[in-house]
Enzyme design. Structure first.
Site, PDB file in Angstrom:
ATOM      1  N   ASN A 144       3.212  29.327 -13.837  1.00 22.90           N
ATOM      2  CA  ASN A 144       4.471  28.585 -13.865  1.00 22.90           C
ATOM      3  C   ASN A 144       5.365  29.091 -12.745  1.00 22.90           C
ATOM      4  O   ASN A 144       4.937  29.915 -11.929  1.00 22.90           O
ATOM      5  CB  ASN A 144       5.145  28.696 -15.236  1.00 22.90           C
ATOM      6  CG  ASN A 144       5.420  30.134 -15.616  1.00 22.90           C
ATOM      7  OD1 ASN A 144       5.938  30.906 -14.816  1.00 22.90           O
ATOM      8  ND2 ASN A 144       5.070  30.517 -16.835  1.00 22.90           N
TER       9      ASN A 144
ATOM     10  N   LYS B  25     -16.081  29.630  -6.617  1.00 22.91           N
ATOM     11  CA  LYS B  25     -15.147  28.566  -6.280  1.00 22.91           C
ATOM     12  C   LYS B  25     -15.775  27.207  -6.575  1.00 22.91           C
ATOM     13  O   LYS B  25     -16.900  26.917  -6.162  1.00 22.91           O
ATOM     14  CB  LYS B  25     -14.756  28.646  -4.810  1.00 22.91           C
ATOM     15  CG  LYS B  25     -13.766  27.555  -4.403  1.00 22.91           C
ATOM     16  CD  LYS B  25     -13.415  27.637  -2.927  1.00 22.91           C
ATOM     17  CE  LYS B  25     -12.481  26.479  -2.552  1.00 22.91           C
ATOM     18  NZ  LYS B  25     -12.158  26.480  -1.106  1.00 22.91           N
TER      19      LYS B  25
ATOM     20  N   PRO C 198      -3.042  34.756 -26.495  1.00 23.12           N
ATOM     21  CA  PRO C 198      -2.385  35.515 -27.564  1.00 23.12           C
ATOM     22  C   PRO C 198      -0.875  35.330 -27.510  1.00 23.12           C
ATOM     23  O   PRO C 198      -0.281  35.250 -26.426  1.00 23.12           O
ATOM     24  CB  PRO C 198      -2.791  36.964 -27.265  1.00 23.12           C
ATOM     25  CG  PRO C 198      -3.236  36.968 -25.847  1.00 23.12           C
ATOM     26  CD  PRO C 198      -3.795  35.616 -25.576  1.00 23.12           C
ATOM     27  N   ASP C 199      -0.257  35.237 -28.674  1.00 22.72           N
ATOM     28  CA  ASP C 199       1.200  35.099 -28.778  1.00 22.72           C
ATOM     29  C   ASP C 199       1.786  36.508 -28.880  1.00 22.72           C
ATOM     30  O   ASP C 199       1.889  37.081 -29.971  1.00 22.72           O
ATOM     31  CB  ASP C 199       1.561  34.268 -30.006  1.00 22.72           C
ATOM     32  CG  ASP C 199       3.024  33.853 -30.008  1.00 22.72           C
ATOM     33  OD1 ASP C 199       3.862  34.630 -29.514  1.00 22.72           O
ATOM     34  OD2 ASP C 199       3.327  32.755 -30.507  1.00 22.72           O
ATOM     35  N   ILE C 200       2.160  37.072 -27.744  1.00 26.54           N
ATOM     36  CA  ILE C 200       2.588  38.475 -27.685  1.00 26.54           C
ATOM     37  C   ILE C 200       3.888  38.681 -28.441  1.00 26.54           C
ATOM     38  O   ILE C 200       4.027  39.636 -29.222  1.00 26.54           O
ATOM     39  CB  ILE C 200       2.737  38.918 -26.216  1.00 26.54           C
ATOM     40  CG1 ILE C 200       1.413  38.711 -25.468  1.00 26.54           C
ATOM     41  CG2 ILE C 200       3.167  40.383 -26.139  1.00 26.54           C
ATOM     42  CD1 ILE C 200       1.508  38.944 -23.974  1.00 26.54           C
ATOM     43  N   LEU C 201       4.850  37.788 -28.261  1.00 25.59           N
ATOM     44  CA  LEU C 201       6.144  37.925 -28.931  1.00 25.59           C
ATOM     45  C   LEU C 201       5.985  37.898 -30.444  1.00 25.59           C
ATOM     46  O   LEU C 201       6.528  38.748 -31.163  1.00 25.59           O
ATOM     47  CB  LEU C 201       7.088  36.814 -28.469  1.00 25.59           C
ATOM     48  CG  LEU C 201       8.442  36.724 -29.179  1.00 25.59           C
ATOM     49  CD1 LEU C 201       9.245  38.007 -29.004  1.00 25.59           C
ATOM     50  CD2 LEU C 201       9.230  35.512 -28.663  1.00 25.59           C
TER      51      LEU C 201
ATOM     52  N   PHE D 116      12.455  35.358 -25.005  1.00 22.83           N
ATOM     53  CA  PHE D 116      13.107  34.423 -24.091  1.00 22.83           C
ATOM     54  C   PHE D 116      12.596  33.023 -24.371  1.00 22.83           C
ATOM     55  O   PHE D 116      11.441  32.844 -24.781  1.00 22.83           O
ATOM     56  CB  PHE D 116      12.822  34.800 -22.638  1.00 22.83           C
ATOM     57  CG  PHE D 116      13.831  35.755 -22.046  1.00 22.83           C
ATOM     58  CD1 PHE D 116      14.651  35.363 -20.998  1.00 22.83           C
ATOM     59  CD2 PHE D 116      13.967  37.030 -22.558  1.00 22.83           C
ATOM     60  CE1 PHE D 116      15.581  36.231 -20.465  1.00 22.83           C
ATOM     61  CE2 PHE D 116      14.895  37.915 -22.037  1.00 22.83           C
ATOM     62  CZ  PHE D 116      15.708  37.511 -20.983  1.00 22.83           C
TER      63      PHE D 116
ATOM     64  N   LYS E  76      12.574  28.646 -32.338  1.00 20.81           N
ATOM     65  CA  LYS E  76      11.610  29.628 -31.831  1.00 20.81           C
ATOM     66  C   LYS E  76      11.864  31.001 -32.427  1.00 20.81           C
ATOM     67  O   LYS E  76      10.914  31.707 -32.800  1.00 20.81           O
ATOM     68  CB  LYS E  76      11.681  29.695 -30.305  1.00 20.81           C
ATOM     69  CG  LYS E  76      10.689  30.677 -29.689  1.00 20.81           C
ATOM     70  CD  LYS E  76      10.695  30.611 -28.167  1.00 20.81           C
ATOM     71  CE  LYS E  76       9.666  31.557 -27.574  1.00 20.81           C
ATOM     72  NZ  LYS E  76       9.601  31.457 -26.093  1.00 20.81           N
TER      73      LYS E  76
ATOM     74  N   LYS F 250       8.889  32.791 -34.468  1.00 19.79           N
ATOM     75  CA  LYS F 250       8.253  34.004 -33.945  1.00 19.79           C
ATOM     76  C   LYS F 250       8.575  35.241 -34.778  1.00 19.79           C
ATOM     77  O   LYS F 250       7.802  36.195 -34.797  1.00 19.79           O
ATOM     78  CB  LYS F 250       8.697  34.252 -32.501  1.00 19.79           C
ATOM     79  CG  LYS F 250       8.433  33.096 -31.548  1.00 19.79           C
ATOM     80  CD  LYS F 250       6.967  32.943 -31.231  1.00 19.79           C
ATOM     81  CE  LYS F 250       6.781  31.889 -30.144  1.00 19.79           C
ATOM     82  NZ  LYS F 250       5.368  31.706 -29.768  1.00 19.79           N
TER      83      LYS F 250
END
Length: 398
Positions: free
Chosen positions: A208, A286, A304-307, A324, A338, A342
């Site tokens: 991103n 490639k 993985p959802d770290i938060l 964040f 959120k 979370k």
């Protein structure tokens, strides 16, 4: 907290100079000695006699003072202090500092010092918002100059907006933090930052637009308040701050492993823009077009959802977990949802929709979501946003 610390206070020529007299008093109350340096313009607002009387020290004013310069006075002044503070830091002084000019005592001392420098900007809001001032501020922050303020409020000129010098207690807090006597001394804080790069093949990846600037500024602000900072960063556009433990990673899975390796911590700030998905069938070589017009099929897997995983730890959970939320619409609602989903304590939400200039830019405008509701902050530099967040974290951990 400042016993035996020596502060060189450069007073610039602005109406906010009157606050510098109270600053001298407050620093001395905490045990510091204060040596004032007045610019010629500052003498139109405060007198050398008043500054000297409050400081109990000689006031320095003239670069070409025969007595002082016979002993290389400007060099001695710049090296004898533990910290150099510029309050108020006018647009002119900031411009001289950014440009490396040294044509009076104050600017020469600032060029000659080998100590940390803290500035408290103060000027008319149009001057503060002028492109030249923004460039100078970015240069100074990039050079490692510490900044406190400015605040929003009524100006002496009758206008309202950002440009008021930070209040004296705020500057004292910043001085204590810069000298390593800050409120987070002895605390361990984890900070994640930057994007993650999820490989498609050895050449291409999914990512991103995060620059890592906000996370880097937060790590530096926490460090300046005395914390031991573990900084887990993806491939950011900005270099990591000095004085922190840097753990570089590329992917979300690597970031999750790095986070687990540095826990436990007193607080964790998850500023990284972690990719939600990775390519499950990433190629080992490639990928090439074969001329047939057929397109490759990418299979995705959830990262993985770290938060959430850290927020929901049963043992070893940080006392404060901050996430964040970068949103493009309904920012407060999505961020509030959120936080509940979370299980973290706070969410720092911002609007990164096209036109805001926040994603990858130098400024941020955030809403802090806590159990007490939403608190909207004004648009600030990312360094000032980081400083305010670090102070709030210190309060929460106290």
């Amino acid at each position: 907290m400042l016993t035996d610390k020596r502060i060189l206070l450069i007073i610039g020529g602005g109406i906010a100079a009157f606050k510098s007299l109270d600053l001298i008093r407050r620093l001395r109350e905490r045990g510091a000695s204060v040596v004032p340096v007045l610019t010629p313009a500052a003498e139109h607002f405060v007198t050398p006699l008043s500054a000297s009387a409050l400081a109990g020290e000689k006031v320095y004013r003239d670069l070409f003072d025969l007595t002082d310069e016979a002993e290389m006075g400007h060099i001695e002044l710049s090296r004898a202090a533990d910290l150099v503070v510029v309050a108020p830091a006018t647009a002119d002084l900031m411009g001289k500092m950014a440009g490396g000019l040294a044509n009076d005592l104050a600017s020469t001392v600032l060029m000659a010092t080998d100590k940390r420098v803290l500035i408290a900007p103060a000027m008319n809001l149009r001057m503060w918002e002028h492109p030249a001032t923004r460039r100078n501020l970015a240069t100074l922050e990039g050079d490692g100059i510490l900044v406190v303020g400015p605040n929003e409020g009524n100006m002496a000129c009758g206008e309202f907006g950002p440009g008021r010098m930070a209040e004296v207690p705020e500057i004292v807090e910043a001085v204590e933090a810069a000298l390593g006597t800050g409120p987070l001394k002895g605390r361990h804080v984890l900070v994640t930052s930057g994007p993650t790069h999820e490989p498609i093949d050895p050449v291409r990846y999914i990512a991103n637009r995060s620059s890592g600037a906000q996370g880097t500024a937060i790590a530096a602000a926490l460090r300046d308040l005395g914390a031991r900072v573990s900084f887990v960063t993806g491939p950011a556009d900005v270099p990591p701050p000095a004085g922190v433990e840097v753990i570089p990673v590329q992917t979300a899975q690597e970031m999750a492993e790095a986070v687990n390796s540095v826990l436990p911590a007193d607080a964790a700030v998850f500023a990284a823009a972690v990719a939600d998905w990775r390519v499950a069938n990433a190629a080992g070589q490639k990928m090439k077009k074969d001329g047939s017009g057929s397109l490759p099929t990418l299979e995705f897997a959830e990262n993985p959802d770290i938060l959430a995983s850290v927020s929901q730890l049963q043992a070893g959970r940080p006392k404060l977990v901050v996430g964040f939320a970068a949103e493009t619409h309904d920012v407060e609602r999505h961020a509030t949802e959120k936080r509940a989903r979370k299980g973290c304590d706070w969410i720092v939400a911002n609007d990164v929709s096209p036109g805001t200039g926040i994603m990858g830019g130098a400024e941020n405008a955030v809403t802090l979501i806590t159990a007490n509701g939403a608190e909207t902050w004004p648009r600030l530099t990312k360094h000032e946003t980081a400083r305010r967040l670090a102070l709030r974290i210190a309060e929460a951990l106290d």
